[in-house]
Scaffold this active site. Structure first.
Site, PDB file in Angstrom:
ATOM      1  N   GLY A   1       0.840  -1.199   0.000  1.00  0.00           N
ATOM      2  CA  GLY A   1       0.000   0.000   0.000  1.00  0.00           C
ATOM      3  C   GLY A   1       0.872   1.244   0.000  1.00  0.00           C
ATOM      4  O   GLY A   1       0.528   2.273   0.576  1.00  0.00           O
TER       5      GLY A   1
ATOM      6  N   SER B   1       1.922   3.290  -2.417  1.00  0.00           N
ATOM      7  CA  SER B   1       1.853   4.306  -3.464  1.00  0.00           C
ATOM      8  C   SER B   1       1.152   5.585  -3.013  1.00  0.00           C
ATOM      9  O   SER B   1       1.196   6.593  -3.718  1.00  0.00           O
ATOM     10  CB  SER B   1       1.129   3.744  -4.699  1.00  0.00           C
ATOM     11  OG  SER B   1      -0.208   3.375  -4.367  1.00  0.00           O
TER      12      SER B   1
ATOM     13  N   GLY C   1      -0.986   7.661   0.734  1.00  0.00           N
ATOM     14  CA  GLY C   1      -1.436   7.628   2.121  1.00  0.00           C
ATOM     15  C   GLY C   1      -0.345   7.295   3.118  1.00  0.00           C
ATOM     16  O   GLY C   1       0.792   7.762   3.026  1.00  0.00           O
TER      17      GLY C   1
ATOM     18  N   ARG D   1      -1.141  -1.970  -6.146  1.00  0.00           N
ATOM     19  CA  ARG D   1      -1.758  -2.478  -7.376  1.00  0.00           C
ATOM     20  C   ARG D   1      -1.441  -1.615  -8.589  1.00  0.00           C
ATOM     21  O   ARG D   1      -1.052  -2.111  -9.633  1.00  0.00           O
ATOM     22  CB  ARG D   1      -3.279  -2.565  -7.195  1.00  0.00           C
ATOM     23  CG  ARG D   1      -3.746  -3.702  -6.336  1.00  0.00           C
ATOM     24  CD  ARG D   1      -5.264  -3.735  -6.284  1.00  0.00           C
ATOM     25  NE  ARG D   1      -5.819  -2.479  -5.820  1.00  0.00           N
ATOM     26  CZ  ARG D   1      -7.106  -2.148  -5.907  1.00  0.00           C
ATOM     27  NH1 ARG D   1      -7.964  -2.985  -6.462  1.00  0.00           N
ATOM     28  NH2 ARG D   1      -7.540  -0.985  -5.432  1.00  0.00           N
TER      29      ARG D   1
ATOM     30  N   LYS E   1       0.458   4.932 -10.149  1.00  0.00           N
ATOM     31  CA  LYS E   1       0.566   5.523  -8.813  1.00  0.00           C
ATOM     32  C   LYS E   1       1.922   5.197  -8.181  1.00  0.00           C
ATOM     33  O   LYS E   1       2.515   6.031  -7.479  1.00  0.00           O
ATOM     34  CB  LYS E   1      -0.565   5.018  -7.918  1.00  0.00           C
ATOM     35  CG  LYS E   1      -1.926   5.610  -8.224  1.00  0.00           C
ATOM     36  CD  LYS E   1      -2.009   7.049  -7.755  1.00  0.00           C
ATOM     37  CE  LYS E   1      -3.421   7.603  -7.925  1.00  0.00           C
ATOM     38  NZ  LYS E   1      -3.487   9.031  -7.513  1.00  0.00           N
TER      39      LYS E   1
ATOM     40  N   ASP F   1      -1.297  -7.103  -6.784  1.00  0.00           N
ATOM     41  CA  ASP F   1      -2.440  -7.153  -5.872  1.00  0.00           C
ATOM     42  C   ASP F   1      -2.096  -8.133  -4.748  1.00  0.00           C
ATOM     43  O   ASP F   1      -1.710  -9.279  -5.034  1.00  0.00           O
ATOM     44  CB  ASP F   1      -3.687  -7.624  -6.634  1.00  0.00           C
ATOM     45  CG  ASP F   1      -4.969  -7.488  -5.819  1.00  0.00           C
ATOM     46  OD1 ASP F   1      -4.934  -7.731  -4.595  1.00  0.00           O
ATOM     47  OD2 ASP F   1      -6.010  -7.156  -6.415  1.00  0.00           O
TER      48      ASP F   1
ATOM     49  N   SER G   1      -3.091  -2.131  11.646  1.00  0.00           N
ATOM     50  CA  SER G   1      -4.480  -2.419  11.986  1.00  0.00           C
ATOM     51  C   SER G   1      -5.229  -1.090  12.082  1.00  0.00           C
ATOM     52  O   SER G   1      -5.123  -0.253  11.180  1.00  0.00           O
ATOM     53  CB  SER G   1      -4.547  -3.210  13.304  1.00  0.00           C
ATOM     54  OG  SER G   1      -5.881  -3.514  13.643  1.00  0.00           O
TER      55      SER G   1
ATOM     56  N   TYR H   1     -15.193  -4.213   8.350  1.00  0.00           N
ATOM     57  CA  TYR H   1     -13.877  -3.607   8.544  1.00  0.00           C
ATOM     58  C   TYR H   1     -13.316  -3.993   9.917  1.00  0.00           C
ATOM     59  O   TYR H   1     -12.155  -4.398  10.036  1.00  0.00           O
ATOM     60  CB  TYR H   1     -13.985  -2.092   8.423  1.00  0.00           C
ATOM     61  CG  TYR H   1     -12.667  -1.367   8.496  1.00  0.00           C
ATOM     62  CD1 TYR H   1     -11.742  -1.458   7.453  1.00  0.00           C
ATOM     63  CD2 TYR H   1     -12.338  -0.576   9.591  1.00  0.00           C
ATOM     64  CE1 TYR H   1     -10.529  -0.790   7.515  1.00  0.00           C
ATOM     65  CE2 TYR H   1     -11.137   0.100   9.654  1.00  0.00           C
ATOM     66  CZ  TYR H   1     -10.232  -0.004   8.611  1.00  0.00           C
ATOM     67  OH  TYR H   1      -9.030   0.658   8.671  1.00  0.00           O
TER      68      TYR H   1
ATOM     69  N   LYS I   1      -9.892  -6.128  10.932  1.00  0.00           N
ATOM     70  CA  LYS I   1      -8.842  -5.508  11.748  1.00  0.00           C
ATOM     71  C   LYS I   1      -8.676  -6.205  13.107  1.00  0.00           C
ATOM     72  O   LYS I   1      -7.555  -6.316  13.615  1.00  0.00           O
ATOM     73  CB  LYS I   1      -9.133  -4.020  11.937  1.00  0.00           C
ATOM     74  CG  LYS I   1      -9.066  -3.211  10.651  1.00  0.00           C
ATOM     75  CD  LYS I   1      -7.668  -3.251  10.046  1.00  0.00           C
ATOM     76  CE  LYS I   1      -7.539  -2.377   8.820  1.00  0.00           C
ATOM     77  NZ  LYS I   1      -6.159  -2.374   8.263  1.00  0.00           N
TER      78      LYS I   1
END
Length: 335
Positions: free
Chosen positions: A47, A49, A51, A72, A76, A98, A175, A189, A193
């Site tokens: 993750g 790419s 945030g 993915r 980006k 992915d 998490s 969600y 988590k």
């Protein structure tokens, strides 16, 4: 005047008892603290790419780490690589995969080489009440948030275990505070988590003999591009869900990235990102690994008081839920 010496004796006794208790805890707690350096080590971030992942990548690169990013979208990833290069002058490796694709994850990790710090940051989030959910959405979220984490750890771990290193390595799992307390509209969600905690606790027992530490990072709502997109769309998000989810203070991605890296470097198991997360970790520590005598002391003596506060907080949530449902029913009758 006689009360002053008595008071000093009482205070001295309390301090002595606390110090003795800390000394005992320092010998008893397992696995205890550790120093996990970042400089000169291979940090693999999923993750990555945008945030939180991108913010961690920038800070790790600036601290001298060799960084690999997996996400993915190739475009980006290229943009993230260029951004890191501009801001830090450091080149990073990118892998467009992915996390649900086990074979793709395996190949990416083989190409990247042995990982010193694995940061499983990928995640999917779509708030919606359970009765409104499509089961494909539920399965997708569980596959990304939970199964994807299994894929990453399963294929990164053999090399981490087999390649000799006298310096501790780390696996950090991102998490959420929604993995510490349930929130209206977050059922699938929260399920994903909460499951990550069980994974992290059991995994730490399995890999501690290989000098690998596990970190469970629990940020609150974070102002990421994904969150802002959902906030604009308001897709499946009720006003009640938004109010309850933002009971904890929102955080900037840079602050969460800093807390994550600090937690990794200090070998913490629970890595809360603000005071609410810290309180939740104390009250709900359960059978989690103990890494700090001071934190363990707080868990022993403060858990009850924090639990009392949480009872009142959750009680307010239920009152808000009742009021919200009554309002919705009244609106439905008018229609």
């Amino acid at each position: 005047m006689e009360t002053i010496p008595l008071l000093l004796i009482s205070v001295g006794t309390v301090v002595a008892v606390v110090l003795i208790f800390l000394a005992i805890l320092s010998h008893v707690i397992k696995p205890g603290g550790a120093r996990v350096p970042i400089k000169g080590r291979h940090v693999f971030i999923t993750g990555g790419s945008m945030g939180i992942g991108l913010a961690i990548a920038k800070q790790a690169s600036a601290q001298g780490a060799r960084v690999s990013l997996l996400a993915r979208g190739f475009q980006k990833l290229e943009e993230a690589r260029d951004e890191i290069r501009r801001e830090t002058g450091v080149e990073v490796s990118i892998y467009s995969v992915d996390v649900r694709d086990e074979d793709g994850v395996r190949k990416a990790l083989q190409e990247a080489g042995t990982v010193d710090v694995l940061i499983c940051n990928q995640g999917f989030f779509l708030p919606r009440e359970l009765v409104q959910m499509d089961m494909d959405e539920v399965k997708y979220m569980l596959d990304v948030n939970l199964v994807g984490t299994f894929n990453l750890i399963r294929h990164a771990l053999p090399a981490m275990q087999q390649t000799a290193s006298s310096t501790p390595r780390s696996i950090a799992i991102i998490s959420s505070q929604a993995g510490q307390v349930g929130v209206y509209g977050y059922t699938h969600y929260c399920a994903s988590k909460f499951a990550l905690r069980g994974l992290a606790e059991a995994l730490q027992q399995e890999i501690i003999s290989h000098n690998i530490r596990v970190c469970l990072v629990c940020p609150p709502v974070v102002e990421t591009p994904g969150y802002k997109k959902i906030a604009v769309q308001k897709k499946g998000t009720s006003v009640l869900t938004t109010k309850l989810a933002t009971s904890s203070t929102k955080m900037d991605v840079k602050d969460v990235a800093r807390e994550t890296l600090d937690g990794i470097k200090s070998g913490q198991f629970f890595v809360p990102c603000n005071w609410q997360g810290f309180a939740l970790s104390l009250a709900g520590s359960g059978g989690s690994p103990a890494t700090s005598p001071l934190t363990a002391l707080c868990e022993v003596f403060l858990a009850g008081a924090i639990r009392l506060g949480l009872i009142f907080t959750v009680g307010k949530w239920y009152k808000k839920t009742a009021a919200w449902n009554a309002k919705m029913q009244a609106t439905a009758k008018k229609l």
